[in-house]
Design a protein around this motif. Structure first.
Motif, short mmCIF file in Angstrom:
data_model
loop_
_atom_site.label_atom_id
_atom_site.label_comp_id
_atom_site.label_asym_id
_atom_site.label_seq_id
_atom_site.Cartn_x
_atom_site.Cartn_y
_atom_site.Cartn_z
N GLY A 176 -10.08 35.55 -39.76
CA GLY A 176 -9.63 34.81 -40.87
C GLY A 176 -8.32 34.15 -39.56
N CYS A 177 -9.09 32.47 -39.73
CA CYS A 177 -8.36 30.93 -38.71
C CYS A 177 -7.44 30.23 -39.55
CB CYS A 177 -9.68 30.84 -38.64
SG CYS A 177 -11.38 31.49 -37.44
N PHE A 178 -6.41 30.22 -38.69
CA PHE A 178 -5.28 29.22 -39.08
C PHE A 178 -5.14 28.33 -37.76
CE2 PHE A 178 -3.26 32.47 -36.28
CZ PHE A 178 -2.37 31.44 -35.36
N ASP A 179 -4.69 27.09 -38.38
CA ASP A 179 -4.03 26.11 -37.97
C ASP A 179 -3.35 25.56 -37.60
OD1 ASP A 179 -4.93 23.82 -35.97
OD2 ASP A 179 -6.81 23.32 -36.77
N TRP A 180 -2.21 25.75 -36.87
CA TRP A 180 -0.41 25.13 -37.57
C TRP A 180 -1.04 23.55 -36.30
CZ3 TRP A 180 4.28 27.86 -36.01
CH2 TRP A 180 5.48 27.77 -36.52
N ASP A 181 -0.11 22.65 -37.19
CA ASP A 181 0.02 21.00 -36.70
C ASP A 181 1.71 20.83 -36.72
OD1 ASP A 181 -1.15 18.73 -35.93
OD2 ASP A 181 0.49 17.74 -36.79
N LEU A 182 1.71 21.33 -35.60
CA LEU A 182 3.86 21.32 -35.04
C LEU A 182 4.30 19.84 -35.55
CD1 LEU A 182 3.54 22.85 -32.16
CD2 LEU A 182 3.82 24.54 -34.29
N GLY A 183 3.24 19.31 -35.33
CA GLY A 183 3.86 17.51 -35.86
C GLY A 183 3.99 17.36 -37.10
N SER A 184 2.95 17.28 -37.93
CA SER A 184 3.45 17.66 -39.24
C SER A 184 4.02 18.62 -40.03
CB SER A 184 2.31 17.20 -40.63
OG SER A 184 1.20 18.59 -40.19
N GLY A 185 4.15 20.11 -39.38
CA GLY A 185 4.12 21.66 -40.20
C GLY A 185 3.28 21.87 -41.10
N LEU A 186 2.02 21.49 -41.10
CA LEU A 186 0.85 21.40 -42.22
C LEU A 186 -0.14 23.11 -41.63
CD1 LEU A 186 -0.33 18.62 -43.56
CD2 LEU A 186 0.40 20.47 -44.77
N LEU A 187 -0.37 23.90 -42.12
CA LEU A 187 -0.53 24.87 -41.96
C LEU A 187 -2.14 25.52 -42.49
CD1 LEU A 187 -0.64 27.64 -39.61
CD2 LEU A 187 0.95 28.66 -41.56
N HIS A 188 -3.24 25.72 -41.92
CA HIS A 188 -4.44 25.78 -42.46
C HIS A 188 -4.40 26.89 -42.19
CE1 HIS A 188 -8.46 24.94 -44.62
NE2 HIS A 188 -8.68 25.73 -43.35
N LEU A 189 -4.79 27.68 -43.53
CA LEU A 189 -5.42 29.23 -43.33
C LEU A 189 -7.59 29.09 -44.58
CD1 LEU A 189 -2.48 31.13 -44.70
CD2 LEU A 189 -3.45 30.97 -42.61
N ASP A 190 -8.52 29.91 -43.45
CA ASP A 190 -9.33 29.73 -44.65
C ASP A 190 -9.15 31.08 -45.18
OD1 ASP A 190 -9.56 31.97 -42.79
OD2 ASP A 190 -11.34 31.48 -41.47
N ARG A 191 -10.59 30.96 -46.38
CA ARG A 191 -10.75 32.13 -46.56
C ARG A 191 -10.10 33.20 -46.89
NH1 ARG A 191 -14.50 35.17 -48.25
NH2 ARG A 191 -16.16 34.17 -46.67
N VAL A 192 -11.14 33.23 -44.92
CA VAL A 192 -10.30 34.76 -44.84
C VAL A 192 -9.31 35.42 -45.08
CG1 VAL A 192 -11.26 36.91 -43.35
CG2 VAL A 192 -13.04 35.43 -43.91
N ALA A 193 -8.34 34.28 -44.02
CA ALA A 193 -7.36 34.39 -43.79
C ALA A 193 -5.98 34.29 -44.96
CB ALA A 193 -7.08 33.19 -42.72
N LEU A 194 -6.25 33.88 -45.65
CA LEU A 194 -5.61 33.94 -47.25
C LEU A 194 -5.62 35.39 -47.86
CD1 LEU A 194 -6.68 30.51 -48.69
CD2 LEU A 194 -4.83 30.86 -48.04
N GLN A 195 -6.77 35.59 -48.19
CA GLN A 195 -7.18 36.74 -48.55
C GLN A 195 -6.64 37.90 -47.55
OE1 GLN A 195 -11.11 37.66 -48.57
NE2 GLN A 195 -11.56 36.62 -49.98
N ILE A 196 -6.44 37.85 -46.56
CA ILE A 196 -5.18 39.11 -45.65
C ILE A 196 -3.92 39.06 -45.61
CG2 ILE A 196 -4.29 39.53 -43.22
CD1 ILE A 196 -7.10 38.96 -42.05
N PHE A 197 -3.39 37.23 -46.12
CA PHE A 197 -1.92 37.59 -46.98
C PHE A 197 -2.17 37.84 -48.32
CE2 PHE A 197 -1.61 34.84 -42.80
CZ PHE A 197 -0.35 35.77 -42.57
#
Length: 692
Positions: free
Chosen positions: A29-50
């Motif tokens: 899975g992939c993630f993208d964490w924007d440090l300025g806004s604090g938003l952390l995007h997780l794709d479908r596979v990454a969400l399944q892992i968590f």
């Protein structure tokens, strides 16, 4: 779930990063964490892992961290924080995620830090994947590698230990007692040695496993060891059924032992079989290729060690047999003495040494006691010892004094075609009087055990070892004269009895004195105990022991006779003669006349040495007859007869023969060929003293 109605935050144009199809297909899975806004995007596979859904997820990192146990959370924060603050470009970490059902799954995260033109961190982009199976496989491989290393180490350790094994029993002990069998998984071991077409069982299996009739078996019989010796190939018995089918005659006798498999290995050295070994297992079935290779390697090490052990024992037995042949076949019974002798060869050396003992019956109720040690530990030392023992015995039997016996033996050894020397103690013991005349040639001091059991060292002045004294022309051996009372024991021994690792000779002798003092009263038991102590400490030197106890009930022969030669200016011989006279009058029961007899004897000896040019021969004997008389004779080579002279009041001489005449029952002078003999007799009414 992200709040869609709130105003859109300021995000990069390419946010979120688009995952590659190949990543999702491989469970990443992939993630993208924007440090300025604090938003952390997780794709479908990454969400399944968590273990999250799109509806559940609020887009913050805090919700993800809630899925991690506290310890894992702190460790991940530390790794990520170090990458962001430390100026790094990427990071990687393994951590555990707790799923909804409470189970923990290993997860691997790998990310890259994106920075602006000023180097400030802006985004963290990366992947996550389930790593549970990966780590399980890795741990399994580690365990397999560890087991492989452990078993290889066991074989290497056993091989190293076997290199130090000297005897067949040493080889068996290394395999059984070093833990090697347990580390290899085997529960027990059997071993047989091949000799003249027959297999001799030298190591049995577990208790209760011995099969009657298998102590010695033929190579052509249907047994596992016979088979591997015939074929020179190992036999791996995979299961109990395999054992029962292949060896139907043997299995019924051992089926109760719980054997599940076995490995029988031929022991081959220099291309020929010397035996076989069998490893028996109780919780194992089947053998992998690696198992077989390790066991074959172990079998090769065992074979080499056994061959060395067999050769060692053969050579040692041959050498020990040679030494035993050189020692006296029997010790003669000696009236008035109790004697014990022992010899122990060194079991830690391949060859034996030149230690020896001897008992030599001599005329006049005397006995010669010899202890010695030829330099070296080989068959040459034993051969030299045999010759030296015979020569020394012959010189003593010819009637030579102890000093002459030792000097001639030294010359003999020096003239042999050998570079060996020998240490020795020769003691001539008169059992009637207890007088011991002793000569020491570089040997350890004897000891005396008293009647109360105490033991003391007997310091004796000595000369150089035999062979060396002749080479350096120092053949004058001092004679030490001591008295052995009834019940006392003379202890002669070689240095192997007192040499201790890390200790000096004095410490060893003190320890020996303590062992003798605390040992049994019976001489044979005492001799056995001394040798057992050497066996227990694994001495590297041979040991010879001779114990001689003077019996109190022995009073010598009727008409006993002692004789001593005293040379001019020989103070040691003069002292020895005085010892002899003193011991004789005690042993032969002179009673209250003892002082008179000693005074007269001293006067006669002094007169002879003062008024003649040569030495004197002093003889003390008991005359047979109804009236017991003790006679002292001093013979010299002068024909001038002594006479009584009147001494002036202030004179210092002239009183000697007056004393002799006053104290003796009778005295006189006899012509003896080229000289004369002055004698004095005393009436001795008492019988000899006897020890209770």
């Amino acid at each position: 779930m992200v709040d869609r109605e709130a105003g859109p935050p300021s995000l990069p144009d390419d946010w979120p990063a688009k995952p590659e199809l190949s990543l999702s297909l491989n469970g990443m899975g992939c993630f993208d964490w924007d440090l300025g806004s604090g938003l952390l995007h997780l794709d479908r596979v990454a969400l399944q892992i968590f273990d999250l859904t799109d509806e559940d997820y609020d887009g913050t990192r805090a919700q993800i961290l809630e899925r991690l146990p506290p310890g894992e959370r702190a460790r991940l924060d530390s790794v990520v924080g170090a990458a962001i603050r430390g100026g790094g470009e990427d990071y990687g970490a393994y951590f555990r995620v707790r799923r909804r059902d409470g189970t923990l799954r290993w997860t691997h995260s790998q990310g890259s830090v994106r920075r602006d033109g000023n180097g400030r961190p802006r985004r963290l982009i990366g992947i996550v994947r389930d790593a549970t199976q990966e780590l399980a496989d890795s741990m399994a491989r580690l365990e397999i590698d560890e087991e492989r290393r452990r078993r290889t180490t066991v074989v290497e350790g056993a091989t190293a230990a076997l290199a130090h094994a000297r005897t067949v029993q040493d080889v068996i002990d290394v395999l059984k007692e070093s833990g090697g069998l347990e580390h290899l998984g085997a529960t027990s071991m059997v071993m047989g040695l091949l000799d003249s077409g027959r297999i001799h069982l030298v190591a049995e299996g577990p208790p209760g496993s011995f099969v009657p009739g298998t102590r010695v078996t033929r190579v052509d019989e249907e047994y596992p060891m016979s088979e591997v010796i015939r074929t020179l190939s190992p036999r791996f018995i995979e299961t109990a059924d395999d054992f029962a089918t292949s060896y139907s005659g043997l299995w019924p006798h051992i089926s109760h032992l719980g054997i599940t498999s076995a490995a029988y290995l031929p022991l081959v050295a220099q291309g020929r079989p010397i035996g076989a070994v069998g490893l028996l297992y109780g919780d194992k079935t089947g053998f992998t290729t690696e198992d077989r290779n390790l066991l074959v390697a172990l079998g090769s090490s065992i074979a080499q060690s056994l061959q060395r052990a067999v050769l060692f024992e053969q050579e040692h037995d041959l050498a020990e047999g040679l030494q035993q042949a050189m020692l006296p076949r029997r010790i003669p019974a000696v009236p008035g003495a109790e004697i014990a002798v022992r010899y122990r060869s060194a079991r830690l050396g391949r060859d034996i040494g030149g230690d020896w003992y001897d008992i030599i019956p001599l005329p006049g109720g005397r006995v010669g006691a010899v202890i010695g040690d030829v330099q070296g530990h080989d068959t040459d030392a034993a051969a030299v010892m045999g010759q030296l023992r015979i020569v020394l015995r012959a010189y003593a039997a010819e009637g030579h004094t102890p000093a002459t016996v030792m000097a001639r033996a030294s010359v003999f050894l020096h003239e042999l075609d050998t570079d060996r020397f020998a240490t020795c103690v020769y003691a001539e013991v008169d059992l009637a009087t207890g007088v011991v005349r002793m000569v020491r040639a570089g040997h350890v001091d004897p000891m005396i055990r008293d009647t109360d059991g105490s033991c003391r060292r007997l310091p004796a002045e000595g000369g150089l070892p035999l062979g060396l004294s002749a080479e350096f022309g120092r053949l004058d051996y001092p004679v030490n004269t001591v008295e052995l009372d009834p019940g006392q024991t003379l202890v002669l021994y070689t240095d192997g009895l007192v040499e201790l690792p890390g200790a000096d000779l004095d410490e060893g002798m003190q320890r020996l004195a303590g062992l003798i003092a605390g040992g049994p009263r019976h001489l044979q038991e005492l001799a056995d105990q001394l040798c057992e102590v050497v066996d227990e400490r694994g001495g590297e030197d041979d040991v010879a022991v001779l114990l001689l106890r003077r019996r109190g009930a022995y009073a010598g022969r009727a008409g006993g006779r002692l004789q001593q030669h005293v040379g001019q200016n020989d103070s040691e011989a003069l002292s020895s003669a005085r010892h002899m006279v003193r011991a004789a009058v005690r042993a032969w029961g002179a009673g209250d006349r003892s002082d008179d007899i000693e005074l007269v004897a001293d006067e006669l000896i002094t007169n002879s040495l003062t008024h003649t040019d040569g030495g004197a021969i002093v003889t003390v004997r008991v005359l047979p007859g109804a009236q017991r008389r003790l006679r002292v004779e001093v013979e010299d080579r002068s024909s001038a007869l002594p006479r009584i002279r009147d001494a002036s009041v202030s004179g210092v001489s002239g009183r000697g023969l007056v004393l002799v005449d006053a104290l003796s029952a009778e005295w006189g002078v006899e012509s003896r060929g080229s000289g004369k003999c002055v004698w004095s007799e005393f009436v001795v009414s008492a019988r000899p003293e006897r020890d209770a």
